[in-house]
Design a protein around this motif. Structure first.
Motif, PDB file in Angstrom:
ATOM      1  N   ALA A   1       0.835  -1.209   0.000  1.00 41.64           N
ATOM      2  CA  ALA A   1       0.000   0.000   0.000  1.00 41.64           C
ATOM      3  C   ALA A   1       0.865   1.253   0.000  1.00 41.64           C
ATOM      4  O   ALA A   1       0.355   2.360  -0.134  1.00 41.64           O
ATOM      5  CB  ALA A   1      -0.917   0.006   1.222  1.00 41.64           C
ATOM      6  N   GLY A   2       2.184   1.084   0.159  1.00 41.56           N
ATOM      7  CA  GLY A   2       3.095   2.220   0.139  1.00 41.56           C
ATOM      8  C   GLY A   2       3.398   2.799   1.512  1.00 41.56           C
ATOM      9  O   GLY A   2       3.958   3.880   1.615  1.00 41.56           O
ATOM     10  N   ILE A   3       3.028   2.096   2.557  1.00 40.04           N
ATOM     11  CA  ILE A   3       3.320   2.575   3.911  1.00 40.04           C
ATOM     12  C   ILE A   3       4.816   2.406   4.163  1.00 40.04           C
ATOM     13  O   ILE A   3       5.360   1.318   3.989  1.00 40.04           O
ATOM     14  CB  ILE A   3       2.486   1.817   4.959  1.00 40.04           C
ATOM     15  CG1 ILE A   3       1.000   2.095   4.723  1.00 40.04           C
ATOM     16  CG2 ILE A   3       2.902   2.214   6.370  1.00 40.04           C
ATOM     17  CD1 ILE A   3       0.075   1.276   5.588  1.00 40.04           C
ATOM     18  N   ALA A   4       5.463   3.462   4.550  1.00 32.05           N
ATOM     19  CA  ALA A   4       6.907   3.427   4.801  1.00 32.05           C
ATOM     20  C   ALA A   4       7.201   2.583   6.035  1.00 32.05           C
ATOM     21  O   ALA A   4       6.457   2.602   7.011  1.00 32.05           O
ATOM     22  CB  ALA A   4       7.438   4.838   5.000  1.00 32.05           C
TER      23      ALA A   4
ATOM     24  N   LEU B   1      -4.933   0.213  15.611  1.00 34.45           N
ATOM     25  CA  LEU B   1      -6.282   0.711  15.321  1.00 34.45           C
ATOM     26  C   LEU B   1      -6.270   2.188  14.955  1.00 34.45           C
ATOM     27  O   LEU B   1      -7.040   2.621  14.096  1.00 34.45           O
ATOM     28  CB  LEU B   1      -7.212   0.479  16.516  1.00 34.45           C
ATOM     29  CG  LEU B   1      -7.782  -0.923  16.624  1.00 34.45           C
ATOM     30  CD1 LEU B   1      -8.591  -1.061  17.906  1.00 34.45           C
ATOM     31  CD2 LEU B   1      -8.622  -1.281  15.416  1.00 34.45           C
ATOM     32  N   GLY B   2      -5.408   2.966  15.586  1.00 36.21           N
ATOM     33  CA  GLY B   2      -5.324   4.384  15.251  1.00 36.21           C
ATOM     34  C   GLY B   2      -4.996   4.592  13.783  1.00 36.21           C
ATOM     35  O   GLY B   2      -5.597   5.428  13.108  1.00 36.21           O
TER      36      GLY B   2
ATOM     37  N   PRO C   1      -5.594   6.292   8.289  1.00 37.22           N
ATOM     38  CA  PRO C   1      -4.278   5.958   7.725  1.00 37.22           C
ATOM     39  C   PRO C   1      -3.642   7.052   6.868  1.00 37.22           C
ATOM     40  O   PRO C   1      -2.562   6.856   6.339  1.00 37.22           O
ATOM     41  CB  PRO C   1      -4.587   4.733   6.873  1.00 37.22           C
ATOM     42  CG  PRO C   1      -5.976   4.961   6.389  1.00 37.22           C
ATOM     43  CD  PRO C   1      -6.677   5.652   7.542  1.00 37.22           C
ATOM     44  N   HIS C   2      -4.262   8.203   6.752  1.00 36.67           N
ATOM     45  CA  HIS C   2      -3.790   9.223   5.808  1.00 36.67           C
ATOM     46  C   HIS C   2      -2.352   9.655   6.047  1.00 36.67           C
ATOM     47  O   HIS C   2      -1.618   9.912   5.099  1.00 36.67           O
ATOM     48  CB  HIS C   2      -4.733  10.422   5.821  1.00 36.67           C
ATOM     49  CG  HIS C   2      -6.087  10.059   5.313  1.00 36.67           C
ATOM     50  ND1 HIS C   2      -7.036   9.445   6.105  1.00 36.67           N
ATOM     51  CD2 HIS C   2      -6.644  10.174   4.090  1.00 36.67           C
ATOM     52  CE1 HIS C   2      -8.123   9.217   5.399  1.00 36.67           C
ATOM     53  NE2 HIS C   2      -7.914   9.650   4.170  1.00 36.67           N
TER      54      HIS C   2
ATOM     55  N   ILE D   1      -6.858   4.292  -0.467  1.00 30.23           N
ATOM     56  CA  ILE D   1      -7.258   3.616   0.767  1.00 30.23           C
ATOM     57  C   ILE D   1      -7.747   4.665   1.760  1.00 30.23           C
ATOM     58  O   ILE D   1      -7.093   5.686   1.980  1.00 30.23           O
ATOM     59  CB  ILE D   1      -6.088   2.814   1.359  1.00 30.23           C
ATOM     60  CG1 ILE D   1      -5.666   1.721   0.375  1.00 30.23           C
ATOM     61  CG2 ILE D   1      -6.469   2.208   2.706  1.00 30.23           C
ATOM     62  CD1 ILE D   1      -4.386   1.014   0.765  1.00 30.23           C
ATOM     63  N   THR D   2      -8.920   4.415   2.344  1.00 27.05           N
ATOM     64  CA  THR D   2      -9.470   5.366   3.318  1.00 27.05           C
ATOM     65  C   THR D   2      -9.430   4.824   4.745  1.00 27.05           C
ATOM     66  O   THR D   2      -9.413   5.595   5.688  1.00 27.05           O
ATOM     67  CB  THR D   2     -10.924   5.729   2.975  1.00 27.05           C
ATOM     68  OG1 THR D   2     -11.705   4.532   2.938  1.00 27.05           O
ATOM     69  CG2 THR D   2     -10.988   6.449   1.634  1.00 27.05           C
TER      70      THR D   2
END
Length: 187
Positions: free
Chosen positions: A130-133, A159-160, A165-166, A175-176
């Motif tokens: 998803a591109g999360i570092a 959960l936060g 996730p922005h 992704i929202t």
């Protein structure tokens, strides 16, 4: 009022709250160190992420290649390290120890820094793809001479991010939210 009514209305709820509070408090305060923020076990070979990921700008996926294609990111084998260290810094004691392990066909027994309880299921693939570092969860590893857990491994942290996730996602991501149902992480 019947004598049992008082028990059902007052004593049982208070007792239930007391038992639940005790269970939660014991679970919280007896959490093993390996799940806590700041955990940094001693490694069999000193390794500086500050040098490799920071100064030399090596990508996380070079050593942790499993993150894109398997549940676990994995730790590098002696073969991965020896890709460079057959010729680089061979006079250093740590590299000589690495070479001895490699020549003997023995694995490097790295100590995991980021561990989760057995009842938690985590898969690197959807996060990495998803591109999360990596730094979102693992901290600014490129600045760490010794890897230290920067984020407590508590459910609230996960959960936060799943709820908002922005900050972790690339700007063009569609992704929202991440899944919040129990079975997404507990199996």
């Amino acid at each position: 009022m019947h004598p049992f009514d008082r028990a059902f209305r007052f004593v049982l709820p208070v007792g239930a709250v007391a038992v639940l509070s005790t269970v939660l408090a014991v679970g919280w305060f007896t959490q093993p160190d390996r799940f806590a923020k700041g955990y940094a076990p001693e490694q069999p070979i000193p390794f500086s992420h500050q040098l490799h990921a920071g100064t030399m700008k090596m990508q996380c996926l070079y050593c942790h290649s499993g993150a894109e294609r398997s549940r676990s990111a994995g730790v590098p084998s002696a073969e991965v390290c020896m890709g460079c260290h057959k010729v680089t810094r061979t006079d250093r004691p740590a590299i000589q120890k690495l070479t001895q392990l490699y020549n003997a066909g023995k694995p490097i027994l790295w100590q995991r820094v980021h561990t989760l309880p057995d009842h938690v299921f985590f898969d690197h693939r959807p996060h990495v793809n998803a591109g999360i570092a990596c730094q979102t969860c693992h901290g600014e590893v490129q600045t760490m001479p010794v890897i230290t857990r920067e984020m407590g491994m508590r459910m609230a942290n996960c959960l936060g991010c799943h709820r908002d996730p922005h900050a972790a996602l690339p700007k063009d991501s569609k992704i929202t939210r991440g899944p919040e149902n129990c079975s997404a992480c507990h199996r």
